[in-house]
Design a protein around this motif. Structure first.
Motif, PDB file in Angstrom:
ATOM      1  N   GLU A   1      42.509  52.649   7.869  1.00 46.67           N
ATOM      2  CA  GLU A   1      43.262  52.014   8.953  1.00 46.67           C
ATOM      3  C   GLU A   1      44.764  51.938   8.676  1.00 46.67           C
ATOM      4  O   GLU A   1      45.564  52.120   9.575  1.00 46.67           O
ATOM      5  CB  GLU A   1      42.743  50.598   9.179  1.00 46.67           C
ATOM      6  N   THR A   2      45.135  51.623   7.429  1.00 40.56           N
ATOM      7  CA  THR A   2      46.565  51.513   7.106  1.00 40.56           C
ATOM      8  C   THR A   2      47.111  52.800   6.497  1.00 40.56           C
ATOM      9  O   THR A   2      48.327  52.972   6.413  1.00 40.56           O
ATOM     10  CB  THR A   2      46.832  50.378   6.094  1.00 40.56           C
ATOM     11  N   PHE A   3      46.231  53.682   6.035  1.00 42.06           N
ATOM     12  CA  PHE A   3      46.590  54.950   5.372  1.00 42.06           C
ATOM     13  C   PHE A   3      47.235  54.699   4.010  1.00 42.06           C
ATOM     14  O   PHE A   3      47.757  55.632   3.396  1.00 42.06           O
ATOM     15  CB  PHE A   3      47.519  55.842   6.226  1.00 42.06           C
ATOM     16  N   ASN A   4      47.241  53.449   3.556  1.00 44.19           N
ATOM     17  CA  ASN A   4      47.793  53.105   2.245  1.00 44.19           C
ATOM     18  C   ASN A   4      46.676  52.906   1.222  1.00 44.19           C
ATOM     19  O   ASN A   4      45.506  52.742   1.593  1.00 44.19           O
ATOM     20  CB  ASN A   4      48.633  51.824   2.346  1.00 44.19           C
ATOM     21  N   MET A   5      47.041  52.894  -0.055  1.00 41.44           N
ATOM     22  CA  MET A   5      46.069  52.788  -1.140  1.00 41.44           C
ATOM     23  C   MET A   5      45.071  51.656  -0.914  1.00 41.44           C
ATOM     24  O   MET A   5      45.450  50.535  -0.587  1.00 41.44           O
ATOM     25  CB  MET A   5      46.801  52.563  -2.468  1.00 41.44           C
ATOM     26  N   ASP A   6      43.789  51.970  -1.123  1.00 39.01           N
ATOM     27  CA  ASP A   6      42.721  50.989  -0.994  1.00 39.01           C
ATOM     28  C   ASP A   6      42.586  50.247  -2.328  1.00 39.01           C
ATOM     29  O   ASP A   6      42.163  50.834  -3.329  1.00 39.01           O
ATOM     30  CB  ASP A   6      41.423  51.735  -0.647  1.00 39.01           C
ATOM     31  N   PRO A   7      42.953  48.944  -2.358  1.00 42.46           N
ATOM     32  CA  PRO A   7      42.947  48.218  -3.637  1.00 42.46           C
ATOM     33  C   PRO A   7      41.575  48.160  -4.302  1.00 42.46           C
ATOM     34  O   PRO A   7      41.491  48.158  -5.530  1.00 42.46           O
ATOM     35  CB  PRO A   7      43.415  46.807  -3.244  1.00 42.46           C
ATOM     36  N   GLU A   8      40.504  48.127  -3.510  1.00 42.50           N
ATOM     37  CA  GLU A   8      39.163  48.095  -4.113  1.00 42.50           C
ATOM     38  C   GLU A   8      38.865  49.378  -4.858  1.00 42.50           C
ATOM     39  O   GLU A   8      38.223  49.388  -5.910  1.00 42.50           O
ATOM     40  CB  GLU A   8      38.103  47.876  -3.028  1.00 42.50           C
ATOM     41  N   LYS A   9      39.348  50.477  -4.284  1.00 42.53           N
ATOM     42  CA  LYS A   9      39.128  51.771  -4.946  1.00 42.53           C
ATOM     43  C   LYS A   9      39.991  51.903  -6.192  1.00 42.53           C
ATOM     44  O   LYS A   9      39.614  52.591  -7.146  1.00 42.53           O
ATOM     45  CB  LYS A   9      39.365  52.913  -3.967  1.00 42.53           C
ATOM     46  N   LEU A  10      41.138  51.225  -6.193  1.00 47.40           N
ATOM     47  CA  LEU A  10      41.976  51.209  -7.393  1.00 47.40           C
ATOM     48  C   LEU A  10      41.222  50.506  -8.521  1.00 47.40           C
ATOM     49  O   LEU A  10      41.177  50.981  -9.660  1.00 47.40           O
ATOM     50  CB  LEU A  10      43.300  50.492  -7.107  1.00 47.40           C
ATOM     51  N   SER A  11      40.612  49.383  -8.177  1.00 47.89           N
ATOM     52  CA  SER A  11      39.860  48.615  -9.158  1.00 47.89           C
ATOM     53  C   SER A  11      38.717  49.455  -9.724  1.00 47.89           C
ATOM     54  O   SER A  11      38.469  49.484 -10.935  1.00 47.89           O
ATOM     55  CB  SER A  11      39.328  47.353  -8.476  1.00 47.89           C
ATOM     56  N   LEU A  12      38.044  50.169  -8.828  1.00 43.59           N
ATOM     57  CA  LEU A  12      36.922  51.026  -9.225  1.00 43.59           C
ATOM     58  C   LEU A  12      37.386  52.176 -10.127  1.00 43.59           C
ATOM     59  O   LEU A  12      36.737  52.519 -11.115  1.00 43.59           O
ATOM     60  CB  LEU A  12      36.282  51.590  -7.953  1.00 43.59           C
ATOM     61  N   ALA A  13      38.545  52.755  -9.780  1.00 38.06           N
ATOM     62  CA  ALA A  13      39.082  53.869 -10.565  1.00 38.06           C
ATOM     63  C   ALA A  13      39.426  53.393 -11.975  1.00 38.06           C
ATOM     64  O   ALA A  13      39.135  54.077 -12.970  1.00 38.06           O
ATOM     65  CB  ALA A  13      40.319  54.448  -9.888  1.00 38.06           C
ATOM     66  N   ALA A  14      40.020  52.200 -12.067  1.00 38.18           N
ATOM     67  CA  ALA A  14      40.391  51.662 -13.375  1.00 38.18           C
ATOM     68  C   ALA A  14      39.136  51.371 -14.200  1.00 38.18           C
ATOM     69  O   ALA A  14      39.081  51.634 -15.406  1.00 38.18           O
ATOM     70  CB  ALA A  14      41.231  50.400 -13.196  1.00 38.18           C
ATOM     71  N   GLU A  15      38.112  50.848 -13.524  1.00 45.47           N
ATOM     72  CA  GLU A  15      36.835  50.552 -14.200  1.00 45.47           C
ATOM     73  C   GLU A  15      36.176  51.852 -14.697  1.00 45.47           C
ATOM     74  O   GLU A  15      35.670  51.910 -15.818  1.00 45.47           O
ATOM     75  CB  GLU A  15      35.917  49.816 -13.214  1.00 45.47           C
ATOM     76  N   ALA A  16      36.221  52.885 -13.841  1.00 49.38           N
ATOM     77  CA  ALA A  16      35.626  54.180 -14.208  1.00 49.38           C
ATOM     78  C   ALA A  16      36.300  54.755 -15.448  1.00 49.38           C
ATOM     79  O   ALA A  16      35.636  55.266 -16.356  1.00 49.38           O
ATOM     80  CB  ALA A  16      35.742  55.158 -13.037  1.00 49.38           C
ATOM     81  N   LEU A  17      37.630  54.634 -15.502  1.00 50.91           N
ATOM     82  CA  LEU A  17      38.372  55.170 -16.640  1.00 50.91           C
ATOM     83  C   LEU A  17      38.044  54.363 -17.900  1.00 50.91           C
ATOM     84  O   LEU A  17      37.801  54.923 -18.974  1.00 50.91           O
ATOM     85  CB  LEU A  17      39.878  55.106 -16.346  1.00 50.91           C
ATOM     86  N   ASP A  18      38.014  53.053 -17.730  1.00 48.37           N
ATOM     87  CA  ASP A  18      37.724  52.149 -18.830  1.00 48.37           C
ATOM     88  C   ASP A  18      36.366  52.432 -19.447  1.00 48.37           C
ATOM     89  O   ASP A  18      36.200  52.457 -20.658  1.00 48.37           O
ATOM     90  CB  ASP A  18      37.751  50.720 -18.248  1.00 48.37           C
ATOM     91  N   ARG A  19      35.377  52.641 -18.578  1.00 45.78           N
ATOM     92  CA  ARG A  19      34.006  52.855 -19.052  1.00 45.78           C
ATOM     93  C   ARG A  19      33.691  54.323 -19.276  1.00 45.78           C
ATOM     94  O   ARG A  19      32.563  54.662 -19.627  1.00 45.78           O
ATOM     95  CB  ARG A  19      33.025  52.322 -17.997  1.00 45.78           C
ATOM     96  N   ASP A  20      34.687  55.184 -18.992  1.00 42.46           N
ATOM     97  CA  ASP A  20      34.493  56.628 -19.053  1.00 42.46           C
ATOM     98  C   ASP A  20      33.259  57.034 -18.242  1.00 42.46           C
ATOM     99  O   ASP A  20      32.380  57.734 -18.725  1.00 42.46           O
ATOM    100  CB  ASP A  20      34.360  57.100 -20.518  1.00 42.46           C
ATOM    101  N   ASP A  21      33.247  56.541 -17.005  1.00 38.19           N
ATOM    102  CA  ASP A  21      32.089  56.787 -16.143  1.00 38.19           C
ATOM    103  C   ASP A  21      32.524  57.413 -14.815  1.00 38.19           C
ATOM    104  O   ASP A  21      32.832  56.714 -13.847  1.00 38.19           O
ATOM    105  CB  ASP A  21      31.376  55.451 -15.886  1.00 38.19           C
ATOM    106  N   PRO A  22      32.538  58.755 -14.748  1.00 35.48           N
ATOM    107  CA  PRO A  22      32.994  59.435 -13.527  1.00 35.48           C
ATOM    108  C   PRO A  22      32.026  59.275 -12.350  1.00 35.48           C
ATOM    109  O   PRO A  22      32.342  59.734 -11.249  1.00 35.48           O
ATOM    110  CB  PRO A  22      33.116  60.908 -13.935  1.00 35.48           C
ATOM    111  N   SER A  23      30.887  58.617 -12.572  1.00 38.16           N
ATOM    112  CA  SER A  23      29.993  58.395 -11.434  1.00 38.16           C
ATOM    113  C   SER A  23      30.565  57.290 -10.540  1.00 38.16           C
ATOM    114  O   SER A  23      30.209  57.163  -9.377  1.00 38.16           O
ATOM    115  CB  SER A  23      28.582  58.033 -11.909  1.00 38.16           C
ATOM    116  N   LEU A  24      31.470  56.464 -11.097  1.00 37.38           N
ATOM    117  CA  LEU A  24      32.090  55.381 -10.314  1.00 37.38           C
ATOM    118  C   LEU A  24      33.244  55.871  -9.453  1.00 37.38           C
ATOM    119  O   LEU A  24      33.552  55.292  -8.420  1.00 37.38           O
ATOM    120  CB  LEU A  24      32.643  54.293 -11.261  1.00 37.38           C
ATOM    121  N   HIS A  25      33.929  56.929  -9.927  1.00 35.65           N
ATOM    122  CA  HIS A  25      35.159  57.394  -9.274  1.00 35.65           C
ATOM    123  C   HIS A  25      35.430  58.811  -9.764  1.00 35.65           C
ATOM    124  O   HIS A  25      35.211  59.093 -10.938  1.00 35.65           O
ATOM    125  CB  HIS A  25      36.327  56.469  -9.680  1.00 35.65           C
TER     126      HIS A  25
END
Ligand SMILES: *Cc1c(COP(=O)(O)O)cnc(C)c1O
Length: 386
Positions: free
Chosen positions: A106-130
């Motif tokens: 709707e806003t075409f701007n970064m989705d903060p929830e997906k940012l959180s998920l991306a950071a979690e995926a990197l942290d856990r080294d889990d590409p199934s999250l993002h």
């Protein structure tokens, strides 16, 4: 009809432009002259930050902040794939890895929830999250660059919360949003630092390239001033770090100072033009989706983009407008994760579906402060009833 009418603006301030440019020709300090200092002070005050460091482009402004923070190989910087290439290009130029985060439909701007998920995926080294590029695995998340797309500030309250939790620096890409605000706070004041651009087509555009870093952080500002001039230390041939030649021309500063005298009025005119588009389009083309402006946000309306029901509809509408002599543009036809320049990240279609969908259906209508109600009625009239 012009997509962005810079001639109408020039006509209004031609005498002042000539006076300002004439003053530079008279004093002859073409690089980092007095107008540059004056512009930095004026824009710092305007945005409400302690420090403004001008530079040669918006791209350099982004690059210089990342350099000042010492980012490079082994580091990850989050940003969106639905932006101009410069936002992610500077990350890759420094050897860091851009990890894309999809945008809100709707806003075409970064989705903060997906940012959180991306950071979690990197942290856990889990590409199934993002969708994580191979090159990002094992790297440390350092920063996020939210983009104020088309002039609308990103969702900073939410993004800053995620950034604080994760220990990320926030660099606001305010290239398109100078003059915008969110909750009464001006674009350029969000995050730990911001970068804006004075490319001629931006809300505050010069007659060539230019940019500025904005921050409250005095240490950062000092480093930026050094990086801007080849990492200069206490004197011209003392180089305490690597930098770039990133200075703003005095002539550009003179032009921008003249443009600042009418900038607030122009913002208001853009606001009115956007309101008129909204009313006309809601009446005649309710099938077109408009960028959602959240409560408390004021866009600088760098672009007025609309989203058609399908790619075919988009292309047909653009053709109809083109045949009537009305220019349109597509920002952005190819999301960054599918650009050849980022092929090394190994992304595939489907990784960031919202950005991909917008890229297929979006297009921008003429937008500038001097767009008349009649012109807008004509534009929407040509688009017909849908
Ligand atoms: C224009 C733009 C830039 C780069 O600015 P330049 O002055 O052209 O280097 C960066 N990010 C976004 C979102 C832009 O629109």
């Amino acid at each position: 009809m012009e997509f962005i009418d810079l001639k109408a603006q020039q006509k209004r301030i031609r005498a002042l432009l000539e006076e300002r440019i004439g003053a530079v020709l008279d004093h002859g300090r073409y690089v980092l002259g007095p107008e540059v200092i004056e512009l930095e002070e004026e824009l710092a005050r305007y945005v409400g930050v302690r420090h403004a460091v001008s530079c040669a482009s918006g791209t350099d402004a982004l690059l210089m902040v990342l350099m000042a923070w010492g980012f490079g190989p082994g580091h990850v910087v989050f940003t969106t794939p639905f932006t101009f290439i410069a936002t992610a290009e500077v990350v890759a130029l420094l050897g860091a890895v851009p990890v894309f985060v999809d945008v809100d439909p709707e806003t075409f701007n970064m989705d903060p929830e997906k940012l959180s998920l991306a950071a979690e995926a990197l942290d856990r080294d889990d590409p199934s999250l993002h969708p994580l590029p191979q090159a990002a695995r094992g790297c440390r998340a350092k920063a996020v660059i939210p983009v104020d797309l088309f002039g609308l500030p990103a969702d900073y309250p939410e993004i800053e919360q995620v950034a604080t939790e994760r220990g990320l620096k926030v660099l606001e890409d305010a290239a398109q949003s100078f003059g915008a605000s969110l909750g009464g706070i001006r674009a350029g004041r969000f995050g730990h630092g911001a970068a804006t651009s004075f490319f001629p087509a931006k809300p505050l555009g010069g007659y060539g390239d230019g940019g500025m870093c904005l921050t409250d952080d005095g240490e950062l500002a000092e480093r930026l001033r050094s990086i801007r001039v080849h990492g200069q230390g206490s004197h011209r041939y003392d180089h305490v770090r690597l930098g770039i030649n990133g200075r703003l021309d005095t002539l550009q500063a003179a032009v921008l100072l003249a443009k600042m005298t009418i900038f607030d009025e122009e913002l208001m005119l853009r606001q009115q033009a956007a309101e008129r588009y909204r009313e006309l389009l809601e009446r005649h083309r309710p099938d077109l989706q408009l960028q959602h402006i959240p409560d408390g946000a004021v866009s600088a309306w760098a672009q007025f983009s609309v989203v058609a029901p399908s790619e075919q509809d988009r292309d047909a509408l653009r053709k109809r407008l083109e045949d009537a002599g009305i220019p349109t543009a597509v920002y952005y036809p190819v999301p960054l994760h599918l650009q050849p320049a980022f092929a090394h990240l190994g992304h595939k279609e489907g990784d960031f579906p919202v950005s991909e969908d917008l890229a297929r259906r979006i297009f921008a209508l003429p937008m500038h402060p001097y767009l008349s109600a009649e012109e807008q009625q004509h534009i929407v009239g040509v688009m017909g009833d849908g």
